[in-house]
Design a protein around this motif. Structure first.
Motif, PDB file in Angstrom:
ATOM      1  N   ASP A  73       3.697   1.525   4.365  1.00  0.00           N
ATOM      2  CA  ASP A  73       4.416   1.891   3.149  1.00  0.00           C
ATOM      3  C   ASP A  73       5.560   2.842   3.493  1.00  0.00           C
ATOM      4  OD1 ASP A  73       2.420   0.456   1.848  1.00  0.00           O
ATOM      5  OD2 ASP A  73       1.327   2.245   1.205  1.00  0.00           O
ATOM      6  N   ARG A  74       6.686   2.641   2.797  1.00  0.00           N
ATOM      7  CA  ARG A  74       7.865   3.460   3.104  1.00  0.00           C
ATOM      8  C   ARG A  74       8.640   3.783   1.834  1.00  0.00           C
ATOM      9  NH1 ARG A  74       7.758  -0.280   7.339  1.00  0.00           N
ATOM     10  NH2 ARG A  74       7.610   0.709   9.370  1.00  0.00           N
ATOM     11  N   ILE A  75       9.240   4.939   1.844  1.00  0.00           N
ATOM     12  CA  ILE A  75      10.268   5.301   0.871  1.00  0.00           C
ATOM     13  C   ILE A  75      11.543   5.489   1.678  1.00  0.00           C
ATOM     14  CG2 ILE A  75      11.118   7.081  -0.705  1.00  0.00           C
ATOM     15  CD1 ILE A  75       8.200   7.666  -1.436  1.00  0.00           C
ATOM     16  N   THR A  76      12.622   4.846   1.242  1.00  0.00           N
ATOM     17  CA  THR A  76      13.894   4.916   1.951  1.00  0.00           C
ATOM     18  C   THR A  76      14.958   5.502   1.027  1.00  0.00           C
ATOM     19  OG1 THR A  76      13.325   2.961   3.250  1.00  0.00           O
ATOM     20  CG2 THR A  76      15.658   3.568   3.161  1.00  0.00           C
TER      21      THR A  76
ATOM     22  N   VAL B 186      13.817   7.657   6.079  1.00  0.00           N
ATOM     23  CA  VAL B 186      12.688   6.757   5.841  1.00  0.00           C
ATOM     24  C   VAL B 186      11.420   7.585   5.982  1.00  0.00           C
ATOM     25  CG1 VAL B 186      11.448   4.697   6.588  1.00  0.00           C
ATOM     26  CG2 VAL B 186      13.946   4.760   6.734  1.00  0.00           C
ATOM     27  N   LEU B 187      10.634   7.618   4.912  1.00  0.00           N
ATOM     28  CA  LEU B 187       9.351   8.303   4.916  1.00  0.00           C
ATOM     29  C   LEU B 187       8.243   7.266   5.012  1.00  0.00           C
ATOM     30  CD1 LEU B 187       9.860  10.785   1.942  1.00  0.00           C
ATOM     31  CD2 LEU B 187      10.481  11.104   4.349  1.00  0.00           C
ATOM     32  N   GLU B 188       7.268   7.509   5.850  1.00  0.00           N
ATOM     33  CA  GLU B 188       6.108   6.638   5.960  1.00  0.00           C
ATOM     34  C   GLU B 188       4.919   7.383   5.368  1.00  0.00           C
ATOM     35  OE1 GLU B 188       5.674   4.894   9.924  1.00  0.00           O
ATOM     36  OE2 GLU B 188       7.781   5.405  10.274  1.00  0.00           O
TER      37      GLU B 188
ATOM     38  N   PRO C 241      -1.923   5.483  -3.841  1.00  0.00           N
ATOM     39  CA  PRO C 241      -2.281   6.376  -4.946  1.00  0.00           C
ATOM     40  C   PRO C 241      -1.251   6.363  -6.074  1.00  0.00           C
ATOM     41  CG  PRO C 241      -2.704   7.465  -2.856  1.00  0.00           C
ATOM     42  CD  PRO C 241      -1.955   6.197  -2.544  1.00  0.00           C
ATOM     43  N   ALA C 242       0.026   6.390  -5.738  1.00  0.00           N
ATOM     44  CA  ALA C 242       1.069   6.353  -6.766  1.00  0.00           C
ATOM     45  C   ALA C 242       1.073   5.017  -7.494  1.00  0.00           C
ATOM     46  CB  ALA C 242       2.431   6.630  -6.146  1.00  0.00           C
ATOM     47  N   ALA C 243       0.868   3.944  -6.767  1.00  0.00           N
ATOM     48  CA  ALA C 243       0.833   2.624  -7.403  1.00  0.00           C
ATOM     49  C   ALA C 243      -0.336   2.519  -8.380  1.00  0.00           C
ATOM     50  CB  ALA C 243       0.735   1.536  -6.343  1.00  0.00           C
ATOM     51  N   ALA C 244      -1.456   3.129  -8.015  1.00  0.00           N
ATOM     52  CA  ALA C 244      -2.646   3.059  -8.868  1.00  0.00           C
ATOM     53  C   ALA C 244      -2.507   3.894 -10.135  1.00  0.00           C
ATOM     54  CB  ALA C 244      -3.877   3.498  -8.083  1.00  0.00           C
ATOM     55  N   THR C 245      -1.880   5.060 -10.021  1.00  0.00           N
ATOM     56  CA  THR C 245      -1.789   5.968 -11.175  1.00  0.00           C
ATOM     57  C   THR C 245      -0.496   5.819 -11.954  1.00  0.00           C
ATOM     58  OG1 THR C 245      -0.786   7.758  -9.881  1.00  0.00           O
ATOM     59  CG2 THR C 245      -3.223   7.702 -10.012  1.00  0.00           C
ATOM     60  N   ASP C 246       0.531   5.258 -11.307  1.00  0.00           N
ATOM     61  CA  ASP C 246       1.861   5.153 -11.912  1.00  0.00           C
ATOM     62  C   ASP C 246       2.400   6.532 -12.277  1.00  0.00           C
ATOM     63  OD1 ASP C 246       4.076   3.605 -12.638  1.00  0.00           O
ATOM     64  OD2 ASP C 246       3.447   3.512 -14.738  1.00  0.00           O
ATOM     65  N   ASP C 247       2.078   7.510 -11.444  1.00  0.00           N
ATOM     66  CA  ASP C 247       2.436   8.907 -11.698  1.00  0.00           C
ATOM     67  C   ASP C 247       3.282   9.432 -10.543  1.00  0.00           C
ATOM     68  OD1 ASP C 247       2.534  11.667 -12.109  1.00  0.00           O
ATOM     69  OD2 ASP C 247       0.477  11.759 -12.855  1.00  0.00           O
ATOM     70  N   VAL C 248       4.446   9.948 -10.860  1.00  0.00           N
ATOM     71  CA  VAL C 248       5.372  10.432  -9.840  1.00  0.00           C
ATOM     72  C   VAL C 248       4.782  11.579  -9.019  1.00  0.00           C
ATOM     73  CG1 VAL C 248       6.618  12.098 -11.294  1.00  0.00           C
ATOM     74  CG2 VAL C 248       7.807  10.970  -9.390  1.00  0.00           C
ATOM     75  N   THR C 249       3.824  12.298  -9.578  1.00  0.00           N
ATOM     76  CA  THR C 249       3.229  13.402  -8.812  1.00  0.00           C
ATOM     77  C   THR C 249       2.345  12.909  -7.674  1.00  0.00           C
ATOM     78  OG1 THR C 249       1.331  13.621 -10.308  1.00  0.00           O
ATOM     79  CG2 THR C 249       3.295  14.959 -10.796  1.00  0.00           C
TER      80      THR C 249
ATOM     81  N   ARG D 110       1.744  14.534   2.531  1.00  0.00           N
ATOM     82  CA  ARG D 110       1.438  13.107   2.399  1.00  0.00           C
ATOM     83  C   ARG D 110       2.261  12.244   3.341  1.00  0.00           C
ATOM     84  NH1 ARG D 110       2.171  13.476  -4.003  1.00  0.00           N
ATOM     85  NH2 ARG D 110       4.054  14.422  -3.148  1.00  0.00           N
ATOM     86  N   VAL D 111       3.337  12.802   3.872  1.00  0.00           N
ATOM     87  CA  VAL D 111       4.235  12.045   4.751  1.00  0.00           C
ATOM     88  C   VAL D 111       3.654  12.026   6.161  1.00  0.00           C
ATOM     89  CG1 VAL D 111       6.554  11.890   5.716  1.00  0.00           C
ATOM     90  CG2 VAL D 111       6.230  12.617   3.328  1.00  0.00           C
ATOM     91  N   ALA D 112       3.337  10.835   6.654  1.00  0.00           N
ATOM     92  CA  ALA D 112       2.765  10.686   7.991  1.00  0.00           C
ATOM     93  C   ALA D 112       3.845  10.687   9.070  1.00  0.00           C
ATOM     94  CB  ALA D 112       1.957   9.400   8.070  1.00  0.00           C
ATOM     95  N   ALA D 113       5.015  10.175   8.730  1.00  0.00           N
ATOM     96  CA  ALA D 113       6.124  10.109   9.678  1.00  0.00           C
ATOM     97  C   ALA D 113       7.430  10.061   8.890  1.00  0.00           C
ATOM     98  CB  ALA D 113       6.012   8.887  10.578  1.00  0.00           C
ATOM     99  N   ALA D 114       8.475  10.562   9.514  1.00  0.00           N
ATOM    100  CA  ALA D 114       9.795  10.538   8.880  1.00  0.00           C
ATOM    101  C   ALA D 114      10.843  10.214   9.939  1.00  0.00           C
ATOM    102  CB  ALA D 114      10.104  11.878   8.226  1.00  0.00           C
TER     103      ALA D 114
END
Length: 119
Positions: free
Chosen positions: A3-6, A34-36, A41-49, A89-93
């Motif tokens: 999973d990544r946020i870019t 790029v954050l790995e 958890p976010a997908a399940a809760t639909d919560d930005v936190t 929560r970020v494992a790699a960046a």
């Protein structure tokens, strides 16, 4: 981690460089991040936190880029990756700092430094 946020193309004016005119006049720096991390958890809760808020991250990165000058974009990239890893929560960046207006006396498209850090 799959999973990544870019965040791409964050452009901020900074005063980094080894030459006096770079520090005096400043120039635009462009940053890609790029954050790995586990996004389940976010997908399940639909919560930005439950994820990294990329708008807040962009603000923290911009503060570093516009902040205290450094000589090398390697140093700047290291400072930026430290900001990314501040969230546990970020494992790699991976951070790429582009310096498209670098003082090079030849025609070129871009100069960039990329660093990747993991926990």
């Amino acid at each position: 981690m799959s999973d990544r946020i870019t965040l791409s193309g964050l452009k901020v004016r900074g005063h980094h460089g080894v030459f006096d005119f770079e520090r005096r006049d400043g120039q635009d720096f462009v940053v890609d991040v790029v954050l790995e991390l586990d996004l389940a958890p976010a997908a399940a809760t639909d919560d930005v936190t439950d994820t990294v808020h990329y708008g807040e991250l962009a603000g923290r990165l911009a503060e570093v880029i516009a902040g205290e000058p450094v000589n090398l974009i390697e140093t700047l990239a290291d400072r930026l990756v430290t900001v990314c890893l501040a969230d546990g929560r970020v494992a790699a960046a991976t951070v790429t700092v582009h310096k498209p207006q670098a003082p090079i006396p030849h025609e070129f498209a871009d100069v960039a430094v990329t660093v990747r850090r993991t926990r």
